[in-house]
Design an enzyme around this catalytic site. Structure first.
Site, PDB file in Angstrom:
ATOM      1  N   HIS A   1      65.506 -53.019 -36.067  1.00  0.00           N
ATOM      2  CA  HIS A   1      65.677 -54.453 -35.807  1.00  0.00           C
ATOM      3  C   HIS A   1      66.281 -54.593 -34.409  1.00  0.00           C
ATOM      4  O   HIS A   1      67.055 -53.739 -33.966  1.00  0.00           O
ATOM      5  CB  HIS A   1      66.648 -55.010 -36.864  1.00  0.00           C
ATOM      6  CG  HIS A   1      66.813 -56.495 -36.825  1.00  0.00           C
ATOM      7  ND1 HIS A   1      67.575 -57.138 -35.879  1.00  0.00           N
ATOM      8  CD2 HIS A   1      66.321 -57.459 -37.630  1.00  0.00           C
ATOM      9  CE1 HIS A   1      67.536 -58.446 -36.111  1.00  0.00           C
ATOM     10  NE2 HIS A   1      66.784 -58.665 -37.161  1.00  0.00           N
TER      11      HIS A   1
ATOM     12  N   ASP B   1      72.963 -49.151 -39.433  1.00  0.00           N
ATOM     13  CA  ASP B   1      72.726 -50.566 -39.689  1.00  0.00           C
ATOM     14  C   ASP B   1      72.434 -50.705 -41.179  1.00  0.00           C
ATOM     15  O   ASP B   1      71.359 -50.310 -41.654  1.00  0.00           O
ATOM     16  CB  ASP B   1      71.535 -51.014 -38.832  1.00  0.00           C
ATOM     17  CG  ASP B   1      71.064 -52.426 -39.158  1.00  0.00           C
ATOM     18  OD1 ASP B   1      71.467 -52.977 -40.197  1.00  0.00           O
ATOM     19  OD2 ASP B   1      70.253 -52.951 -38.376  1.00  0.00           O
TER      20      ASP B   1
ATOM     21  N   GLN C   1      70.316 -54.306 -44.510  1.00  0.00           N
ATOM     22  CA  GLN C   1      69.381 -54.426 -45.639  1.00  0.00           C
ATOM     23  C   GLN C   1      69.697 -53.434 -46.753  1.00  0.00           C
ATOM     24  O   GLN C   1      69.108 -53.517 -47.825  1.00  0.00           O
ATOM     25  CB  GLN C   1      67.931 -54.242 -45.167  1.00  0.00           C
ATOM     26  CG  GLN C   1      67.473 -55.247 -44.135  1.00  0.00           C
ATOM     27  CD  GLN C   1      67.396 -56.689 -44.663  1.00  0.00           C
ATOM     28  OE1 GLN C   1      67.589 -56.971 -45.847  1.00  0.00           O
ATOM     29  NE2 GLN C   1      67.114 -57.621 -43.767  1.00  0.00           N
TER      30      GLN C   1
ATOM     31  N   LYS D   1      73.257 -61.798 -45.694  1.00  0.00           N
ATOM     32  CA  LYS D   1      72.187 -61.050 -46.391  1.00  0.00           C
ATOM     33  C   LYS D   1      72.732 -60.470 -47.697  1.00  0.00           C
ATOM     34  O   LYS D   1      72.026 -59.822 -48.448  1.00  0.00           O
ATOM     35  CB  LYS D   1      71.667 -59.922 -45.503  1.00  0.00           C
ATOM     36  CG  LYS D   1      71.006 -60.463 -44.233  1.00  0.00           C
ATOM     37  CD  LYS D   1      70.391 -59.373 -43.429  1.00  0.00           C
ATOM     38  CE  LYS D   1      69.990 -59.832 -42.048  1.00  0.00           C
ATOM     39  NZ  LYS D   1      68.917 -60.833 -42.025  1.00  0.00           N
TER      40      LYS D   1
ATOM     41  N   CYS E   1      61.960 -59.746 -35.864  1.00  0.00           N
ATOM     42  CA  CYS E   1      62.897 -59.196 -34.864  1.00  0.00           C
ATOM     43  C   CYS E   1      62.819 -57.677 -34.816  1.00  0.00           C
ATOM     44  O   CYS E   1      63.828 -56.982 -34.639  1.00  0.00           O
ATOM     45  CB  CYS E   1      64.337 -59.646 -35.139  1.00  0.00           C
ATOM     46  SG  CYS E   1      64.568 -61.405 -35.001  1.00  0.00           S
TER      47      CYS E   1
HETATM   48  C1  LIG Z   1      68.017 -54.327 -40.580  1.00  0.00           C
HETATM   49  C2  LIG Z   1      68.655 -55.499 -39.893  1.00  0.00           C
HETATM   50  N1  LIG Z   1      69.573 -55.276 -38.957  1.00  0.00           N
HETATM   51  C3  LIG Z   1      70.188 -56.281 -38.317  1.00  0.00           C
HETATM   52  C4  LIG Z   1      69.887 -57.581 -38.583  1.00  0.00           C
HETATM   53  C5  LIG Z   1      70.591 -58.652 -37.849  1.00  0.00           C
HETATM   54  O1  LIG Z   1      71.413 -59.340 -38.734  1.00  0.00           O
HETATM   55  P1  LIG Z   1      72.174 -60.647 -38.261  1.00  0.00           P
HETATM   56  O2  LIG Z   1      71.110 -61.619 -37.877  1.00  0.00           O
HETATM   57  O3  LIG Z   1      72.931 -61.055 -39.465  1.00  0.00           O
HETATM   58  O4  LIG Z   1      73.015 -60.249 -37.125  1.00  0.00           O
HETATM   59  C6  LIG Z   1      68.924 -57.878 -39.537  1.00  0.00           C
HETATM   60  C7  LIG Z   1      68.537 -59.281 -39.802  1.00  0.00           C
HETATM   61  O5  LIG Z   1      67.435 -59.573 -40.200  1.00  0.00           O
HETATM   62  C8  LIG Z   1      68.304 -56.812 -40.222  1.00  0.00           C
HETATM   63  O6  LIG Z   1      67.388 -57.034 -41.161  1.00  0.00           O
END
Ligand SMILES: Cc1ncc(COP(=O)(O)O)c(C=O)c1O
Length: 396
Positions: free
Chosen positions: A112, A183, A186, A209, A351
């Site tokens: 992402h 990260d 998810q 999330k 993204c």
């Molecule tokens: C795997 C992953 N990392 C990071 C993010 C970014 O999260 P946030 O928008 O809450 O900063 C997302 C959001 O869709 C995501 O799915």
């Protein structure tokens, strides 16, 4: 009774239907338990850390308790720091600003953007054809680096839901004297996290999330880099004394959380963590797997619908499926699902442009993503499958 707050939405004929929320990977609905915790905290809310009044003391206690609860949820080491941030993006940016001079970051192109972009001149690795190749590619890349290194990787893909071999990657990183940042945006809503057992150096995730409202996330991990870094935000709370020179807090949390923090966000996130920890993961995972299998089997049976995957179909994954539908753009599909059936999905490149381009081919457009979690039902899944069947028949 559903553990999450429900919603009725209008469809094309003007009727209201129960929302089939299949967009958990973007933002999961708020848990009832979270809503209650926030309602309870509202009457007493006051500024934290610097007030002598009762409400301020109570709110400070709740805020610090929230830190403790989220740390326990992640099974962090006792001496790990937990900095409340706005979200995962913010957490990764904080870590990027805290890297010791000369650190080389290694990151896969499957990330992402929140986890792909914050690093100065990273080494970018191509999407690996198999999980074992991810470990091999990281091994090779880290072996070629001199000086401090950080491997950054997602635990569960926001595009395919596939689980990454983070235990193996952590092992490889440490064998090379590097660190690993994961990260878990998810992963955290779908699987138990165990920072200590997996030997992860840093972990980031987002409240929204994880069944809590927006605006709160965390960076959890080792103190030393954060202790030595410039304060991420400069202002009240991050200082010990201000005169000609500013003396900054050495306490990591205070150093990087300047200004009035998002106390309700932290309380909400902690309530969600508490709910998930208490509910027990086994039942949650079994139910999600059952619905995910129903969804993927159903999609595979519809002619003209193609699921996106990096690895073989039986590789373990969380409740996220992306797909394309022949003859329709992803936006057309998403709009029809919403307007005609009261179904919420996401369309786009999520993204994760390099990864989606890799999966779809350079010249192709976007995909549709359906994602599930606590409160998802068979009816939601079946409504999606029926709607897609109708769409493909009309195109027929
Ligand atoms: C795997 C992953 N990392 C990071 C993010 C970014 O999260 P946030 O928008 O809450 O900063 C997302 C959001 O869709 C995501 O799915």
């Amino acid at each position: 009774m559903s553990p999450v707050l429900s919603l009725d939405v209008p469809v094309r004929d003007g009727a209201l239907v129960p929302y089939a929320n299949l967009d958990y990977a973007a933002s999961a609905p708020c848990l009832e338990a979270v809503s209650r915790a926030v309602a309870e905290a509202l009457p007493a809310y006051s500024s934290v850390h610097r007030g002598a009044g009762y409400a301020s003391q109570l709110t400070t206690t709740r805020y610090e308790q929230a830190r403790h609860t989220v740390k326990a949820f992640a099974r962090a080491r006792t001496d790990d720091a937990l900095v409340f941030t706005r979200n995962t993006t913010d957490a990764m940016n904080l870590l990027a600003r805290s890297l010791p001079e000369g650190t080389t970051v290694v990151v896969f192109d499957t990330e992402h953007h929140a986890t792909l972009l914050p690093w100065p001149a990273p080494v970018r690795l191509a999407p690996p054809a198999l999980p074992g190749e991810a470990v091999r590619a990281a091994d090779e890349a880290l072996a070629a680096i001199e000086g401090p290194a950080l491997l950054v990787v997602t635990a569960a893909s926001n595009v395919t839901g596939e689980l990454w071999p983070i235990a193996g990657l952590a092992h490889i990183a440490h064998r090379h004297g590097a660190r690993i940042a994961v990260d878990a945006a998810q992963l955290a809503p779908h699987r138990p996290l165990n920072v200590a057992a997996l030997d992860l150096d840093y972990v980031a995730f987002s409240g929204h999330k994880l069944y809590a409202p927006f605006g709160a996330g965390v960076l959890i991990g080792r103190r030393d880099w954060l202790e030595r870094a410039e304060p991420y935000l400069k202002g009240g709370g991050a200082t010990v004394a201000v005169g000609e020179q500013t003396e900054w807090q050495s306490d990591v949390e205070a150093r990087h959380e300047a200004g009035t923090p998002n106390v309700l966000g932290a309380i909400a996130l902690a309530a969600a963590c508490d709910h998930l920890s208490r509910s027990g993961w086994t039942g949650l995972i079994e139910e999600e797997d059952r619905l995910l299998t129903r969804l993927r089997t159903g999609l595979a049976a519809i002619e003209g619908v193609h699921e996106l995957a990096l690895w073989p179909a039986d590789h373990p994954r969380v409740g996220i499926v992306s797909f394309v539908v022949d003859g329709y753009t992803a936006r057309e599909v998403a709009e029809r699902l919403s307007a005609d059936h009261g179904i919420g999905v996401r369309d786009g490149k999520f993204c994760a442009h390099p990864f989606v381009r890799h999966l779809l081919g350079a010249n192709s457009g976007s995909a549709v993503r359906a994602s599930i979690g606590l409160g998802s039902t068979e009816e939601h899944v079946d409504r999606l499958l029926t709607a897609l069947r109708r769409l493909t028949e009309v195109r027929g």
